[in-house]
Design an enzyme around this catalytic site. Structure first.
Site, PDB file in Angstrom:
ATOM      1  N   ARG A  85      -6.110  12.705  10.358  1.00  0.00           N
ATOM      2  CA  ARG A  85      -5.892  11.355  10.896  1.00  0.00           C
ATOM      3  C   ARG A  85      -4.682  11.306  11.837  1.00  0.00           C
ATOM      4  NH1 ARG A  85      -7.273   6.927   6.113  1.00  0.00           N
ATOM      5  NH2 ARG A  85      -9.336   7.773   5.593  1.00  0.00           N
ATOM      6  N   ASP A 122      -0.254   2.543   9.999  1.00  0.00           N
ATOM      7  CA  ASP A 122      -1.577   1.923  10.031  1.00  0.00           C
ATOM      8  C   ASP A 122      -1.549   0.735  10.982  1.00  0.00           C
ATOM      9  OD1 ASP A 122      -2.344   3.731   8.141  1.00  0.00           O
ATOM     10  OD2 ASP A 122      -2.916   2.270   6.614  1.00  0.00           O
ATOM     11  N   ASP A 124       0.634   6.073   1.350  1.00  0.00           N
ATOM     12  CA  ASP A 124      -0.633   5.798   2.017  1.00  0.00           C
ATOM     13  C   ASP A 124      -0.568   6.366   3.428  1.00  0.00           C
ATOM     14  OD1 ASP A 124      -3.197   4.900   2.312  1.00  0.00           O
ATOM     15  OD2 ASP A 124      -2.672   2.805   2.596  1.00  0.00           O
ATOM     16  N   ASP A 150       0.789  -1.228   0.000  1.00  0.00           N
ATOM     17  CA  ASP A 150       0.000   0.000   0.000  1.00  0.00           C
ATOM     18  C   ASP A 150       0.822   1.279   0.000  1.00  0.00           C
ATOM     19  OD1 ASP A 150      -2.344  -1.479   0.047  1.00  0.00           O
ATOM     20  OD2 ASP A 150      -2.428  -1.511   2.237  1.00  0.00           O
TER      21      ASP A 150
END
Length: 438
Positions: free
Chosen positions: A314, A262, A258, A234
Site C-alpha cells: 500500500r 489514510d 493501522d 483506528d
C-alpha cells in the site's frame, strides 16, 4: 462551459449524497458535526479539479527544470555535510534560504501538486507549543499542541524546543493550521495519531510520527466551542477524512497500528511529499471502501518520498480517485508497491522500484476484487520509471490515443527514474538550524 459546470455540479451532488453520517469515530453526529460535514462537502467540490492533468503537468515540468547534475541511481546512505542542495521544486522554494526561521510562512507558498492550495495558518498568528503534555482531553492546557489545533482562527504552530508528545487520544484539528516543527526534533509517539476531519487547509511539516496506537475514545474537545463523544480511533499516523487542501511534507513516519496515512470519504486536493516511511505493513490507503463512490473526486499527489526499510504494501492502495505518483524511491516492499480497486486512475512517473528478493513479489502493481476483463480498462500508466532487481509494472487502460481523457499526462516530460535518488535525497524530517539553510 456552462454545460460543463452543470455537469460537474450534478456529478458532485450525486457523490456527496452517499457520505455516511455516522463514521470517523464520531460517537454522536450532533448539529456541530452535521454543519462541519456540509462545509466539508462544499470545500471538496471547490478543491476538485475537473482537469487534473493541468496540475500534474505543471509539477512534472518544474521537476524537469529544477534538476541539474548527476543522474546516479545509487542511494547515498551517508549523512550529507556539504552545502545546501534543494533537489526538487518544492524544496527549492525555501530550503536553501538561511532566513527560513524569520520567514517561516514562506513555506506556505511552496506546495505543489493537488495540495497546492494549502496555505495552512499563513494568514494567522504564530502559536508556540511549550508543553509536551496531553493530559486533559476536555480542556486542553494552553501551550500544548492539543490546545493549539482546536483554536478557531488560523495559526502557524511552532515549538519552543524539541519534545516527545504522547497523545492520549486522537489529535482532532480545526481548519487553517500549520504544524511546523523545523528547528526542533518533535516526536509524536506511543499514543494516538492526528485526525484531519471535515476541515480544510492544513500543512503538516517536519514531524517524526512513530509507534501510533488506537485511542480508547471518550469526551474529546475538537474545537474551542465544542466537545463531543468519540469512539475508539483506528491507530492511523495521520487520518484524513472528508477534508481538502492538505499538504504533508518532510515527515518521518513508521510503525502505526493501522495506516501511516489514510485519506478517505471524499478527501481531495492532497500532496504528500519529501517524506520517509519505514517499518510498516499497510502504508497508505486512499479510499476505504469500494462502495464509497464519493472518492471519485479524490485527487492526490505522492512525490519525492522514500519508501524504505520494513514496508510491506500500500504505497499507496487506491480506490476511485486520480493518483499521481511522481519521482518516489521504492527501495523496499514485501508484497507490492502500488495497488487498488474500483477503477482508480494511477499515473506513475519517474519512480525507482527495487523489487525484493522474493520471486513472487516482483510485480509493482496489485489489483483487488476484479477480473482481468475489468481491471484491464483501468488507467494505470508507467512513464519513465526505473525497474530494478526484476521489478515490473503491469499497465492497463487504453494506450496513448486522442480520446485518452488525461492526454496531457502522456505528454509530461517528467524526470526519469534515474534521477530519483537525487530528488529524494533529503526525504524525511530535516535537521534545520537557525540562520543556516536546512
Amino acid at each position: 462551459m456552462a454545460v460543463a459546470n452543470r455537469t460537474s455540479v450534478l456529478f458532485f451532488l450525486s457523490l456527496v449524497a452517499v457520505i455516511p453520517v455516522l463514521q470517523a469515530n464520531i460517537g454522536e453526529f450532533d448539529a456541530y458535526w452535521q454543519q462541519k460535514a456540509k462545509e466539508a462537502e462544499k470545500t471538496a467540490f471547490k478543491a476538485y479539479n475537473s482537469h487534473p492533468e493541468v496540475i500534474t503537468d505543471s509539477l512534472a515540468k518544474q521537476v524537469d527544470a529544477t534538476l541539474v547534475g548527476t543522474n546516479a541511481t545509487r542511494r547515498n546512505l551517508r549523512k550529507y555535510n556539504g552545502p545546501c542542495l534543494a533537489t526538487n521544486p518544492i524544496d527549492r522554494c525555501w530550503r536553501c534560504r538561511p532566513d527560513w526561521m524569520s520567514d517561516r510562512k514562506r513555506l506556505a507558498d511552496c506546495a505543489q501538486g493537488f495540495g497546492h492550495k494549502a496555505i495552512g495558518g499563513k494568514e494567522g498568528k504564530f502559536y508556540v507549543v511549550t508543553d509536551p503534555s496531553d493530559n486533559d482531553m476536555a480542556n486542553p492546557k494552553p501551550g500544548t499542541l492539543r490546545h493549539a489545533v482546536i483554536q478557531e482562527e488560523p495559526l502557524w504552530i511552532i515549538f519552543a524546543k524539541s519534545m516527545v508528545i504522547r497523545l492520549n487520544q486522537e489529535l482532532i484539528m480545526t481548519s487553517n493550521k500549520t504544524i511546523d516543527a523545523r528547528g526542533t526534533h518533535v516526536l509524536i509517539a506511543n499514543g494516538a495519531g492526528i485526525t484531519i476531519q471535515f476541515i480544510q487547509n492544513v500543512i503538516i511539516h517536519g514531524l517524526h510520527i512513530h509507534n501510533i496506537v488506537p485511542g480508547s475514545g471518550g469526551m474529546i474537545r475538537d474545537s474551542v466551542n465544542h466537545i463531543g463523544f468519540r469512539t475508539r480511533s483506528d491507530g492511523d499516523g495521520i487520518s484524513i477524512f472528508s477534508a481538502a487542501n492538505i499538504w504533508i511534507d518532510h515527515v518521518s513516519m513508521s510503525n502505526c497500528s493501522d495506516g501511516i496515512i489514510d485519506a478517505i470519504m471524499g478527501s481531495t486536493g492532497i500532496t504528500i511529499s519529501n517524506s520517509h516511511f519505514t517499518n510498516h505493513n499497510e502504508v497508505m490507503l486512499f479510499g476505504a471502501n469500494d462502495a464509497h463512490v464519493v472518492d471519485k473526486i479524490m485527487q492526490i499527489t505522492v512525490a519525492f518520498n522514500h519508501f524504505g526499510q520494513g514496508l510491506e504494501q500500500r504505497m499507496p492502495r487506491c480506490r476511485w480517485g486520480f493518483i499521481h505518483v511522481l519521482n518516489n524511491d521504492y527501495t523496499h516492499w514485501l508484497m507490492y508497491a502500488i495497488g487498488g480497486s474500483s477503477q482508480p486512475t494511477i499515473i506513475s512517473q519517474g519512480n525507482r522500484f527495487i523489487a525484493p528478493l522474493d520471486p513472487y513479489a516482483k510485480q509493482v502493481t496489485h489489483r483487488d476484487y476484479a477480473t482481468e476483463d475489468t481491471w484491464s480498462k483501468w488507467q494505470w500508466r508507467s512513464e519513465g520509471d526505473v525497474m530494478m532487481n526484476g521489478a515490473f509494472f503491469v499497465e492497463s487502460g487504453e494506450p496513448k490515443i486522442e480520446k485518452y481523457p488525461f492526454s496531457r499526462l502522456e505528454m509530461i516530460q517528467a524526470k526519469p527514474g534515474s534521477y530519483v535518488t537525487r530528488l529524494t535525497r533529503f526525504a524525511g524530517a530535516l535537521d534545520c538550524k537557525p540562520n543556516q539553510p536546512c
